[in-house]
Structure formats: C-alpha cells, structure tokens
Design an enzyme around this catalytic site. Structure first.
Site, PDB file in Angstrom:
ATOM      1  N   SER A   1     -45.991  11.263 -23.025  1.00 13.53           N
ATOM      2  CA  SER A   1     -46.090  10.797 -21.639  1.00 13.53           C
ATOM      3  C   SER A   1     -44.697  10.729 -21.016  1.00 13.53           C
ATOM      4  CB  SER A   1     -46.798   9.444 -21.586  1.00 13.53           C
ATOM      5  OG  SER A   1     -47.087   9.091 -20.249  1.00 13.53           O
TER       6      SER A   1
ATOM      7  N   LYS B   1     -42.420   8.231 -15.612  1.00 14.38           N
ATOM      8  CA  LYS B   1     -42.974   8.306 -14.252  1.00 14.38           C
ATOM      9  C   LYS B   1     -44.410   7.795 -14.182  1.00 14.38           C
ATOM     10  CE  LYS B   1     -39.823  11.980 -12.960  1.00 14.38           C
ATOM     11  NZ  LYS B   1     -38.976  11.708 -14.144  1.00 14.38           N
TER      12      LYS B   1
END
Length: 634
Positions: free
Chosen positions: A423, A426
C-alpha cells in the site's frame, strides 16, 4: 616564426597521431633486450671480464639458448601484444610470468642436461642473474615509454586538481587510475582521511590531510573534483562530504564497487558523479534471513506487478533464497521483457514463470492459481500515479479495488497461506483518487483476514521510493539534462523517501513477521522538502541555480498535500521485533459491510467519475478532496 610553445604543441600532436609499434616490432625489441641482458649476466658472472672459462662456442650457445627459450615463452604468454604506451598492471603480470616461466624452464633444461652429460646448457648462476637483469630491463623500457608518452601528450593540458577521500586500497587504486589517464592531465593534490595515525604522511608522494581541516583547505585551494574512494561510506557521511564540497563548487565523484571494475582494474571513466540517491539512503537494513529462508523453503510465491519498481525488486531479493517456484505477473509487455532478461541472466529462469496478464482477467488468474497453487502472494500491482488517476477514476477503481478484491478472494479459495499487499502513505487521510482506492483495498483485505481462517492478510504502507517509475527524482534528472526549468509544485511541499531495495526488504520482512490483519508501517526517516531536493540535484549536476537553470513553481496539483502522513488521525503504533517496522493500530471494519460497499462500486465501475467519487467518500469518510472538482462532495 613559430614559438617554442607552438613547436611543443605540434610535437605533442604528432605523438598522439603516431601509430603504436607493431607487435612484431615489440617482440624484436624484447629479444634484443633479452640478448643484452643475457650478455651482461655472463659478464657479471665473471666480474665484467670475458674469461677463458667458456669457449666462444659455449658463450654463443648459452646466449642462443636463452634467447630462443625467452622467444618461445614471449609467444606463449603474448607479452608483446599490448601497446607499450598504455602498459597496465595486467601487462606487467604477463611479462613477469613469461620471464619467470622461461627461467624455470632453463633450470629444468640444465637439470636434464646434467643428468645425461654432467654439463649445464647454461651456467646456473647466469640463469638466475639473467632473470633479474632481463626482467628489470624489459619493465624499465616499457615504463619509460609510457611515462614519456604521458608527459609529452599532456604537457599543454590545464591540470584538474583533485583530492581523494580515503587512503585504503580503493583510494590508492583511484590515484593510479588517474595517473594512467592520457586524455586529460590530473593533479592529485592530496588524500583526505579521518584516521589520525595517517595524517601528515604520504602515499606515493601525495600528502594525507586531516578530514576535519578539509573546509579550510577547500577555501584556500582551487579544487576541481573530490573523489570518494571508500566503498561502504554511509549516506550520512557521503551527504556531509558532498555538502562541504558543493559549498566551494567542487564536483563530487564516487568510485564504483570493486566488482564493477573491468578486469579488476579501475579506470577514470568508471568514476561517476555522486547521485542524489547516495545522499538519501540510510544504514543497511538487517534482514532476518533465517526466518525468510525458513518461510520460503519449498514454497511457491506469486508476485503481481512483478515488472514494476517494487515488484521487480521483490523478485531480485527473493532470487537469493531457496524457493520452490516464482510466478511473476504483470500486464506491461516491455517491462516484462526486461524482467525476463534479468531473471534469465541470474539463474536462467529456473523455477520461474512469467505471465503477461491483467489481474482483472478472472479466467486467466483462476487458471494460474489452479496450476501453480501459490503459498504466498505479494500483491504489488496497482495504478499509483496520483495526477493520472485523478483523470482516470474508473481505472483506479477497477485495478486498485476490484483487482485486489478478486485476487484476495482467489487466495482464500485456493488456500494461499499469506497475502501481502503493498500500500502507500497516500491511503492515510486520502485526498486523491489513488489514495482513496488504496485505502478501500486496505480495508477489504484487513476485514477479509478476520472473516476466514485460511489466508493471513498483511498490508505494508510506506512513502515514496527513490528512483521508482514516475517519481520526482527521474523527472528532475530529465529536466536538468534538458536545461530546465525544474518544476516544483510548491516551495513548502515535503515527502518521505526510501530506496527501492530498502522498501522491498521491509515488505519481505514484514510479510513473514505478520500473523494476519496487521497494517505495517515503515520508519521513513525525516521528510524531505522537494524544493531543497531540486536545489541539491542542480548542484550535483554542476549547474548554478538562477544562472544556468531555473526552478519553476507550478502550484499544487489536484489532490496533492503539502505533506504526507503514515498514520491517520485516530491511529497509533505498536512496536515489532524490527526497529524499522511498526504496526498501525487501526479501527476494524465489518467484512459484510465493506463487501457490500465494493459490490456497489462494482456496479457503477463504468459510470460517471463524480458518482464513483461520491461512493468512495461514503466508504472512506476521511477522504477529503483537495484542489480538484470533487471538493463540493465533502
């Protein structure tokens, strides 16, 4: 009338254009020197007097035997093949081996002759003396030619003054590499070292300076280059030295690792500029290799997005271990081509399968899962470029959310032991389409982990990686090469950075540490102001900001924050056994609820972007748009 300087320059030009001696001419010179060396050795044997101990025939026979044996070994070792003006360490080794081997042969010949006729072919004392005399003469004439040529062709050059940081073997090799250069004249002014015991001493007639006094030295001397010649210098030390050098407009170069030297010998052309990446790395991460080796042994590993910046580095890291099979998946044909070539060069694609496939291709993914039955999945496939996804909401939804859900569900169906999702920072309090879709993907895999007991789902979250496709550093490099301007969105914008290998090492380590359901975050160090990064890259390129190149502020892009976060407002962390990896304490979500939400998103995946974004904001309440057309939906 020509001046002396003009005559000298014409002579230098003549030397440069003069063709090197033919190899047969070099061999003839070597034979003549051998003959002279043999004759001198016989004179030395008899105190420089031609005695009557040996007849004229014996004198001539000894000389002929020595010359013929030397000739054979010169040919065998090809010691006459190299250009004398460019004599290298390798050439010296070959020549010495040739003369030494010939002398050993003469001794053996004497031994055999004495066993048969009780006479030596060549007096033993002559053989020994002749080896030293001839070898020294051959080396002397080669070095003389080389030095004369180097001095002659460089006499009119403007000297570039250089200091070398490091006095170990690499530092000495660097000085010798510069001394060998004939295209440009370099003046090695000094070595610099931190070792107090070495300060004030000399290496090859070059003084060693105290590093603590380097600032003063640079302020008083005109130096062109500072070469870092220490192999494992930390990024912090490299940055400190570079900042000091740039303060006085001294260009900073770095010697490559020894393994990259050509034939074990360094050339000046291999010494490259210090890169911005060299200044921003951190101490090497210590991987728990025993854990990784144990977890990987006999396992089949699937990597999605395998040809991307992160995916391909995960592949490189895993190639060192004893896995059963690697299944590499990516939809980009050209990067897959390069990845395939790289893997082939490393291990011939042994136990590696590479497939060009979109993770949304359910039929193909089902086939791959059935055939390979992976034990572990690293899910790095994603659309990650923020500005692009702002204009392609549908694509971001499909790949980042629906693609992740499809792959996660298949992992459970096929009994995959672990699923590690890559991931991004952001996804924390997202302000962009890309960040929101990654956050939804995080929520889904985390809730799916609690919903079943077959597969353990782990998420890794980190910031920007240096040099990744589309990151700011390659963009700045390109802009600097093109003469600018270098574009920065805002003078105060900051970002976290880590190197690609460092990020992937932490992803791998976290994957094996995870028990399931964790979101691991990485210690990203200090955030970096992008404006300062741009200025430093301009300095490293040798340009002057405001004179040679400009920095242009373009304004924040849609969804862009001034700074990124690794934790949401209501999150905190728990420590792990690894000092650079922490666990984010995040709120849990109902699997049934997020599953229904994603099904609704699936129904509208091809509809208007505004409708999709409105749904994103329902799923992720902390998603607040910035600088874009969706701010009115908050």
């Amino acid at each position: 009338m020509q001046t002396e300087k003009q005559k000298e320059m014409r002579f230098n030009d003549y030397l440069k254009q003069m063709k090197p001696l033919d190899k047969w001419a070099i061999l003839l010179f070597d034979i003549m020197i051998t003959l002279l060396g043999a004759f001198l050795s016989m004179l030395l044997r008899d105190n420089l007097v031609i005695t009557t101990n040996l007849s004229v025939n014996e004198y001539v026979r000894s000389l002929l035997v020595i010359v013929l044996v030397r000739l054979v070994f010169f040919v065998l070792f090809k010691s006459y093949h190299s250009m004398i003006r460019f004599t290298s360490t390798h050439d010296i080794q070959q020549l010495t081996l040739a003369t030494f081997s010939a002398s050993i042969f003469l001794i053996l010949l004497n031994f055999i002759s004495f066993q048969i006729s009780h006479r030596h072919v060549v007096p033993v004392s002559v053989v020994i003396m002749e080896f030293f005399v001839t070898t020294l003469m051959l080396l002397f004439y080669r070095f003389s030619v080389k030095i004369f040529y180097m001095e002659a062709v460089n006499v009119s050059k403007v000297k570039k003054r250089i200091i070398i940081f490091g006095t170990g073997e690499t530092g000495i090799s660097t000085k010798r590499a510069l001394d060998r250069e004939t295209s440009t004249k370099y003046d090695i002014v000094a070595f610099v070292d931190e070792d107090i015991k070495k300060i004030g001493k000399k290496i090859e007639n070059t003084i060693i300076l105290d590093y603590n006094k380097l600032d003063v030295f640079l302020s008083k001397n005109d130096i062109s280059f500072l070469i870092i010649a220490i192999q494992n210098l930390s990024a912090v030390q490299t940055a400190n030295i570079t900042d000091l050098a740039l303060k006085y407009k001294v260009k900073v170069l770095r010697v490559p690792p020894v393994m990259r030297w050509i034939n074990g010998e360094l050339s000046f052309k291999q010494i490259k500029k210090v890169r911005i990446e060299d200044l921003m790395g951190r101490p090497s991460i210590v991987l728990d290799e025993s854990l990784i080796r144990h977890e990987l042994r006999g396992k089949t590993v699937m990597i999605t997005g395998a040809a991307g910046s992160i995916g391909s580095e995960i592949v490189r890291q895993l190639l060192r271990f004893n896995y059963k099979h690697l299944v590499l998946i990516d939809q980009a044909e050209t990067p897959v081509f390069y990845l395939s070539n790289e893997c082939y060069n490393i291990n011939g694609l042994k136990n590696i399968s590479i497939d060009v496939v979109n993770i949304l291709d359910e039929q193909k993914m089902e086939q791959l899962m059935t055939v390979y039955q992976p034990d572990l999945i690293y899910h790095a496939a994603a659309y990650k470029h923020v500005p692009v996804m702002e204009d392609n909401t549908n694509a971001a939804l499909k790949i980042n959310v629906l693609g992740t859900k499809l792959l996660a569900d298949m992992a459970v169906k096929h009994g995959v032991s672990k699923f590690v999702m890559v991931s991004t920072d952001k996804a924390v309090n997202p302000t962009t389409i890309m960040g929101a879709t990654k956050r939804i993907a995080e929520i889904y895999v985390q809730s799916l982990n609690a919903h079943q007991n077959t597969t353990r789902f782990i998420t890794t979250r980190f910031g920007n990686v240096l040099g990744s496709n589309g990151s700011v550093i390659p963009l700045f490099k390109k802009q600097i090469e093109e003469g600018g301007p270098v574009t920065v969105t805002h003078p105060e914008v900051t970002r976290y950075f880590m190197t690609i290998p460092e990020a992937c090492q932490l992803v791998i380590n976290a994957g094996f540490m995870g028990k399931g359901g964790e979101i691991f975050i990485f210690d990203m160090g200090e955030s970096v102001k992008i404006y300062d990064l741009a200025k430093k890259m301009i300095q490293l390129s040798g340009l002057i900001l405001g004179k040679d190149i400009q920095i242009k502020f373009t304004g924040l892009r849609p969804g862009e924050k001034l700074y990124e976060e690794l934790l949401a407002d209501h999150e905190n962390t728990l420590p792990t056994t690894h000092d650079k990896i922490m666990i984010a304490r995040v709120r849990s979500y109902s699997y049934e609820k997020i599953n229904e939400e994603i099904k609704e998103l699936e129904k509208i995946q091809n509809e208007d972007a505004t409708k999709i974004v409105k749904k994103f904001k329902e799923v992720v309440p902390e998603f607040n748009s910035l600088n874009d057309n969706y701010m009115n939906l908050d």
